[in-house]
Scaffold this active site. Structure first.
Site, PDB file in Angstrom:
ATOM      1  N   GLU A 131       0.867  -1.185   0.000  1.00 22.06           N
ATOM      2  CA  GLU A 131       0.000   0.000   0.000  1.00 22.06           C
ATOM      3  C   GLU A 131       0.900   1.231   0.000  1.00 22.06           C
ATOM      4  O   GLU A 131       1.359   1.682   1.033  1.00 22.06           O
ATOM      5  CB  GLU A 131      -0.932  -0.002   1.202  1.00 22.06           C
ATOM      6  CG  GLU A 131      -2.013   1.072   1.098  1.00 22.06           C
ATOM      7  CD  GLU A 131      -3.013   1.037   2.244  1.00 22.06           C
ATOM      8  OE1 GLU A 131      -4.017   1.772   2.150  1.00 22.06           O
ATOM      9  OE2 GLU A 131      -2.816   0.290   3.214  1.00 22.06           O
ATOM     10  N   HIS A 196      -5.796   6.049  -2.168  1.00 19.30           N
ATOM     11  CA  HIS A 196      -5.243   7.338  -1.733  1.00 19.30           C
ATOM     12  C   HIS A 196      -5.024   8.235  -2.956  1.00 19.30           C
ATOM     13  O   HIS A 196      -3.917   8.664  -3.257  1.00 19.30           O
ATOM     14  CB  HIS A 196      -3.952   7.115  -0.948  1.00 19.30           C
ATOM     15  CG  HIS A 196      -4.177   6.356   0.331  1.00 19.30           C
ATOM     16  ND1 HIS A 196      -4.581   6.978   1.494  1.00 19.30           N
ATOM     17  CD2 HIS A 196      -4.085   5.034   0.614  1.00 19.30           C
ATOM     18  CE1 HIS A 196      -4.711   6.056   2.456  1.00 19.30           C
ATOM     19  NE2 HIS A 196      -4.434   4.871   1.929  1.00 19.30           N
ATOM     20  N   HIS A 217     -10.288   0.264  -0.150  1.00 22.95           N
ATOM     21  CA  HIS A 217     -11.165   0.842   0.888  1.00 22.95           C
ATOM     22  C   HIS A 217     -12.006   2.026   0.367  1.00 22.95           C
ATOM     23  O   HIS A 217     -11.739   3.171   0.648  1.00 22.95           O
ATOM     24  CB  HIS A 217     -10.421   1.200   2.174  1.00 22.95           C
ATOM     25  CG  HIS A 217      -9.134   1.946   2.051  1.00 22.95           C
ATOM     26  ND1 HIS A 217      -8.973   3.081   1.296  1.00 22.95           N
ATOM     27  CD2 HIS A 217      -7.936   1.716   2.658  1.00 22.95           C
ATOM     28  CE1 HIS A 217      -7.726   3.518   1.416  1.00 22.95           C
ATOM     29  NE2 HIS A 217      -7.080   2.715   2.220  1.00 22.95           N
ATOM     30  N   ASP A 279      -8.883  -4.082   7.119  1.00 24.02           N
ATOM     31  CA  ASP A 279      -7.879  -3.006   7.119  1.00 24.02           C
ATOM     32  C   ASP A 279      -7.366  -2.795   8.552  1.00 24.02           C
ATOM     33  O   ASP A 279      -7.053  -1.682   8.973  1.00 24.02           O
ATOM     34  CB  ASP A 279      -8.455  -1.696   6.561  1.00 24.02           C
ATOM     35  CG  ASP A 279      -7.365  -0.687   6.176  1.00 24.02           C
ATOM     36  OD1 ASP A 279      -6.181  -1.073   6.138  1.00 24.02           O
ATOM     37  OD2 ASP A 279      -7.696   0.494   5.934  1.00 24.02           O
TER      38      ASP A 279
END
Length: 393
Positions: A131, A196, A217, A279
């Site tokens: 990530e 993101h 997410h 998460d």
């Protein structure tokens, strides 16, 4: 040859519930799922006592639990997390990193290889999820801004050459070089996920066409409708809804996404395109109180209360402490989802997304005997990995 029979329960298949049947396991593989309770000589028997017999839960995105984080730099951390989440029905997981120094990332990848060989008591590992660090600074969330940057071909090629255990990598598709990055990931059989990110629809669509097929997410760390020079643009959230073939993962802890948003996502995407993820950070499965987000030595101090990690000033969430059973329970109780659909989103769908559906995700003859037994409240009684009971309440 070892034989095990699980009986006297309600067997969950992707399409129905079988009452009064049994599951036969041979050498860690499902041999048969029967509508009848078959008598088998010399088979070890597991009585489900009327509870549900379901495929083991698959967590595509997880950072920690049991007081440990995958970025702690120890094999023990990997094993602790795997064993902690097995208590809540997780039989497979994709260990996830945080944005960091390249050296720390490479060390974590090396530790994965060691831990994977020695992981006998916890949820199985399905490869690493990186990530970052290729994110939009404006959507960094809890990611360390010191390491955020555009994709660097020399860097990511070195990382991918260093380890064959990377199965997915999350990045922002609008960054310079992000499309070439996705193409390279695809050529190596690695799933590209968008995360993101401040992308608008046109950038998301280009990303999707070149490999960014999963939204990391959903709603967290991504753009919604925005204005530029007075004109409105659809963001990543709207794009994930518009692009029917895009998969989404959601933190269904009931806090990151309240009930109305869970219902909206379910209404638009459906169970075949939604993967439930924890998460989770290190405080999952631990008492509430002070904790650390990220590596134990250099991470961000946080406080855990109300079922979520928060910044010390309580101005923002700072991580999930969810477990897989909680995700399923929330989708049923908060989003009015059926038990079969809730389980599908943490078994069948993530297995397909991670391309392990040929061996995991459903109770079908020939697949791994990864099984969880739970009651009406999704409280886990037994977790079974490859035919071995690794958790017994």
């Amino acid at each position: 040859m070892t034989l095990t029979k699980i009986f006297n329960g309600k067997i969950l298949t992707p399409h129905r519930i079988i009452n009064g049947g049994c599951v036969i396991i041979e050498n860690g593989i499902i041999r048969e799922v029967s509508k009848k309770n078959i008598e088998i000589d010399d088979a070890a028997e597991i009585d489900a006592h009327g509870k549900y017999i379901a495929p083991g839960f698959i967590d595509l995105h997880i950072h920690g639990g049991g007081g440990a984080d995958f970025m702690d730099g120890t094999e023990e951390a990997f094993l602790t997390i795997a064993e902690t989440h097995a208590k809540y029905g997780t039989t497979s997981m994709v260990p996830t990193t945080l944005t960091s120094e390249k050296e720390d990332l490479l060390k974590t990848l090396d530790l994965y290889e060691i831990a994977n060989k020695n992981n006998k008591k916890g949820a199985q590992f399905l490869g690493m999820h990186l990530e970052g660090p290729y994110f939009a600074m404006s959507q960094r969330g809890a990611q360390d801004p010191r390491y955020i940057r555009d994709p660097d071909p020399e860097e990511y090629k070195e990382v991918l050459a260093h380890s064959s255990s990377i199965t997915r990598w999350s990045a922002a598709p609008e960054l310079k070089g992000a499309i070439d990055f996705a193409k390279y990931l695809k050529s190596k059989g690695v799933l590209a996920a968008l995360a993101h990110t401040d992308a608008i629809y046109e950038e998301v669509l280009e990303g999707f066409e070149n490999g960014y097929t999963l939204a990391t997410h959903l709603y967290s760390g991504m753009s919604g409708v925005t204005r530029r020079n007075a004109f409105r643009y659809a963001g990543v959230i709207e794009s994930a809804f518009i692009i029917d073939a895009m998969d989404v993962e959601i933190i269904a802890d009931g806090i990151h996404l309240p009930a109305p948003l869970l219902k909206l996502i379910m209404k638009i995407k459906g169970p075949d395109r939604i993967a439930l993820i924890t998460d989770a950070m290190r405080a999952a499965g631990m008492p509430e109180g002070d904790s650390v987000l990220g590596p134990l030595k250099t991470g961000l101090k946080v406080i855990v209360e109300d079922g979520v990690a928060k910044l010390p000033d309580r101005s923002s969430f700072a991580g999930s402490v969810a477990t897989a059973d909680r995700l399923v329970r929330n989708m049923i109780n908060m989003a009015d989802v059926s038990l079969l659909d809730a389980v599908k989103m943490i078994t069948v769908t993530p297995a397909r997304i991670m391309n392990v559906h040929d061996r995991k995700g459903s109770l079908v003859s020939g697949k791994d005997a990864d099984i969880v037994i739970f009651d009406e409240n999704i409280l886990v009684e037994k977790t079974i990995v490859s035919g071995r009971v690794i958790y017994n309440a």
